[in-house]
Design an enzyme around this catalytic site. Structure first.
Site, PDB file in Angstrom:
ATOM      1  N   LYS A  48     -18.959  -0.257   2.404  1.00  0.00           N
ATOM      2  CA  LYS A  48     -19.049  -1.678   2.071  1.00  0.00           C
ATOM      3  C   LYS A  48     -18.577  -1.990   0.663  1.00  0.00           C
ATOM      4  O   LYS A  48     -18.347  -3.133   0.338  1.00  0.00           O
ATOM      5  CB  LYS A  48     -20.454  -2.240   2.313  1.00  0.00           C
ATOM      6  CG  LYS A  48     -21.601  -1.329   2.075  1.00  0.00           C
ATOM      7  CD  LYS A  48     -22.894  -1.957   2.606  1.00  0.00           C
ATOM      8  CE  LYS A  48     -23.954  -0.892   2.741  1.00  0.00           C
ATOM      9  NZ  LYS A  48     -25.197  -1.292   3.287  1.00  0.00           N
ATOM     10  N   LYS A  78     -20.043   7.826  -6.802  1.00  0.00           N
ATOM     11  CA  LYS A  78     -20.438   6.511  -7.349  1.00  0.00           C
ATOM     12  C   LYS A  78     -20.200   6.450  -8.854  1.00  0.00           C
ATOM     13  O   LYS A  78     -19.884   5.389  -9.384  1.00  0.00           O
ATOM     14  CB  LYS A  78     -21.899   6.209  -7.017  1.00  0.00           C
ATOM     15  CG  LYS A  78     -22.142   6.062  -5.506  1.00  0.00           C
ATOM     16  CD  LYS A  78     -22.588   4.673  -5.118  1.00  0.00           C
ATOM     17  CE  LYS A  78     -22.241   4.318  -3.682  1.00  0.00           C
ATOM     18  NZ  LYS A  78     -23.285   4.506  -2.730  1.00  0.00           N
ATOM     19  N   LYS A  98     -14.153   7.304   4.370  1.00  0.00           N
ATOM     20  CA  LYS A  98     -15.158   6.722   5.262  1.00  0.00           C
ATOM     21  C   LYS A  98     -15.229   5.206   5.064  1.00  0.00           C
ATOM     22  O   LYS A  98     -14.921   4.691   3.982  1.00  0.00           O
ATOM     23  CB  LYS A  98     -16.531   7.364   5.034  1.00  0.00           C
ATOM     24  CG  LYS A  98     -17.220   6.914   3.798  1.00  0.00           C
ATOM     25  CD  LYS A  98     -18.727   7.199   3.843  1.00  0.00           C
ATOM     26  CE  LYS A  98     -19.344   6.572   2.606  1.00  0.00           C
ATOM     27  NZ  LYS A  98     -20.721   6.373   2.565  1.00  0.00           N
TER      28      LYS A  98
HETATM   29  P1  AMP Z   1     -25.810   2.666   3.201  1.00  0.00           P
HETATM   30  O1  AMP Z   1     -24.923   1.535   3.455  1.00  0.00           O
HETATM   31  O2  AMP Z   1     -25.190   3.665   2.294  1.00  0.00           O
HETATM   32  O3  AMP Z   1     -27.207   2.270   2.845  1.00  0.00           O
HETATM   33  O4  AMP Z   1     -25.891   3.450   4.582  1.00  0.00           O
HETATM   34  C1  AMP Z   1     -26.790   3.157   5.614  1.00  0.00           C
HETATM   35  C2  AMP Z   1     -26.632   4.148   6.734  1.00  0.00           C
HETATM   36  O5  AMP Z   1     -25.324   4.045   7.323  1.00  0.00           O
HETATM   37  C3  AMP Z   1     -26.777   5.610   6.308  1.00  0.00           C
HETATM   38  O6  AMP Z   1     -27.495   6.297   7.309  1.00  0.00           O
HETATM   39  C4  AMP Z   1     -25.354   6.102   6.244  1.00  0.00           C
HETATM   40  O7  AMP Z   1     -25.262   7.483   6.506  1.00  0.00           O
HETATM   41  C5  AMP Z   1     -24.699   5.314   7.359  1.00  0.00           C
HETATM   42  N1  AMP Z   1     -23.251   5.126   7.107  1.00  0.00           N
HETATM   43  C6  AMP Z   1     -22.700   4.550   6.033  1.00  0.00           C
HETATM   44  N2  AMP Z   1     -21.342   4.535   6.136  1.00  0.00           N
HETATM   45  C7  AMP Z   1     -21.052   5.134   7.319  1.00  0.00           C
HETATM   46  C8  AMP Z   1     -19.817   5.427   8.017  1.00  0.00           C
HETATM   47  N3  AMP Z   1     -18.631   5.078   7.516  1.00  0.00           N
HETATM   48  N4  AMP Z   1     -19.898   6.054   9.219  1.00  0.00           N
HETATM   49  C9  AMP Z   1     -21.100   6.390   9.751  1.00  0.00           C
HETATM   50  N5  AMP Z   1     -22.288   6.144   9.149  1.00  0.00           N
HETATM   51  C10 AMP Z   1     -22.273   5.518   7.950  1.00  0.00           C
END
Ligand code: AMP
Ligand code: TRP
Length: 325
Positions: A195, A110, A192
């Site tokens: 968003k 980040k 990966k």
């Molecule tokens: P965040 O958007 O970073 O708050 O992520 C929310 C949840 O989604 C967390 O448990 C992350 O580990 C999971 N996550 C985010 N991106 C991915 C991805 N590309 N594949 C699988 N899990 C994801």
């Protein structure tokens, strides 16, 4: 078991978030006591639009509900509404080694991504996350692979606290999905799905059918034309196969059979259909909840009271153990 998990309300929650995290919550909710948090204080550690935040919070709540989180059973609430998160994060910060924090992959990524937004909050992000989990004495944390390192640090912090001040925290464990722990970007399958990347690279849970079709048809594939699951040789097709498999509950082998001798185009068309049908209830629920935001707010308020009761009890214990107050 007490389960804790959270998602940042940054808009555009995508199928990676869903398959990596939220989908597991629904299973876990059946047999465990679950606390699901909308972590707005984490969301503000990277650039964000103040005007969008409230909408994003309601959207996140809609996703939890559309996915099947039962608000009667599980606690759903907004992190900043329960002040104890910030308080515990401060206290835990005093026993967290700086060295551990500077090793965190997410902080490094980040800070590279937002060079003019490297703030202390971003550095302390994992301490707040540990506070989230420990405040509820969470024993297990269902997340995607990218968050494993943070949960590991939460364990270290719990262990340190217990040794130094007295045993009150369980050491939380990560629960990773059996597959789908890492869904990759549609445009660059070596990265990966995230968003913060270009909208073409992810499928948001609220995308229109037209957008879903466009994104899948344009998704990066590999050379050759066989539809075979092989992450090293065919990362693009393998990622699409994985998404297909997770949404239909069909093993990848069976899907390979189904598309034997057929081209990428046909496979992608079929995948688009699968995704559109799967996400249809999400779009419907979001539309419905947009007109019922009073209901969603009420529900979040109830969640806040339930969360607060637990949080206050833990904080009293923590203050006592640390000789504060
Ligand atoms: P965040 O958007 O970073 O708050 O992520 C929310 C949840 O989604 C967390 O448990 C992350 O580990 C999971 N996550 C985010 N991106 C991915 C991805 N590309 N594949 C699988 N899990 C994801
Ligand atoms: N850091 C997590 C993410 O980016 C979100 C999060 C915050 C979280 N607090 C948490 C996840 C506590 C699990 C438990 O995905």
């Amino acid at each position: 078991m007490r389960i804790f998990s959270g998602i940042r309300p940054t808009g555009n929650i995508h199928i990676g978030n869903y398959l990596g995290a939220v989908k597991q919550w629904i299973e876990l909710q059946k047999k465990n006591e679950c606390v699901f948090c909308i972590v707005d204080m984490h969301a503000i550690t990277t650039p964000y639009d103040v005007k969008e935040m409230q909408k994003n919070i309601i959207d996140a709540a809609s996703i939890y509900l559309a996915a099947g989180v039962d608000p009667e059973k599980s606690i759903i609430f907004v992190q900043s509404g329960v002040k104890e998160h910030a308080e515990l994060a401060w206290l835990l910060g005093t026993i967290t080694p700086m060295g551990e924090l500077s090793r965190m992959t997410q902080f490094k990524e980040k800070s590279k991504q937002h060079k003019d937004y490297i703030n202390a909050g971003l550095f302390n992000y994992p301490v707040l996350m540990a506070a989230d989990i420990l405040l509820y004495k969470g024993e297990a944390v269902p997340v995607g692979k990218d968050q494993e390192q943070h949960v590991e640090l939460a364990r270290t912090i719990a262990k340190k606290f217990n040794q130094k001040f007295g045993n009150i925290f369980p050491e939380p464990e990560t629960i990773l999905p059996k597959s789908g722990a890492k869904i990759m970007s549609l445009t660059d399958p070596k990265k990966k799905m995230s968003k913060s990347d270009d909208a073409k690279s992810y499928i948001s849970l609220f995308d229109t059918p037209e957008d879903i079709t466009k994104k899948i048809m344009a998704a990066s594939t590999d050379s050759g034309k066989d539809i075979i699951y092989n992450i090293t040789k065919k990362p693009g097709i393998s990622n699409l196969l994985m998404i297909y498999s997770l949404l239909t509950d069909e093993p990848t082998k069976k899907i390979e059979e189904k598309f034997k001798g057929k081209g990428y185009g046909e496979f992608k068309k079929s995948l688009a259909e699968v995704v559109i049908n799967y996400l249809e209830p999400f779009r419907r629920k979001q539309k419905e909840l947009q007109t019922r935001d009073v209901y969603v707010k009420e529900l979040l308020n109830k969640g806040k009271s339930r969360a607060e009761t637990i949080a206050k009890t833990t904080m009293q214990e923590v203050r006592e153990k640390m000789g504060l107050g």
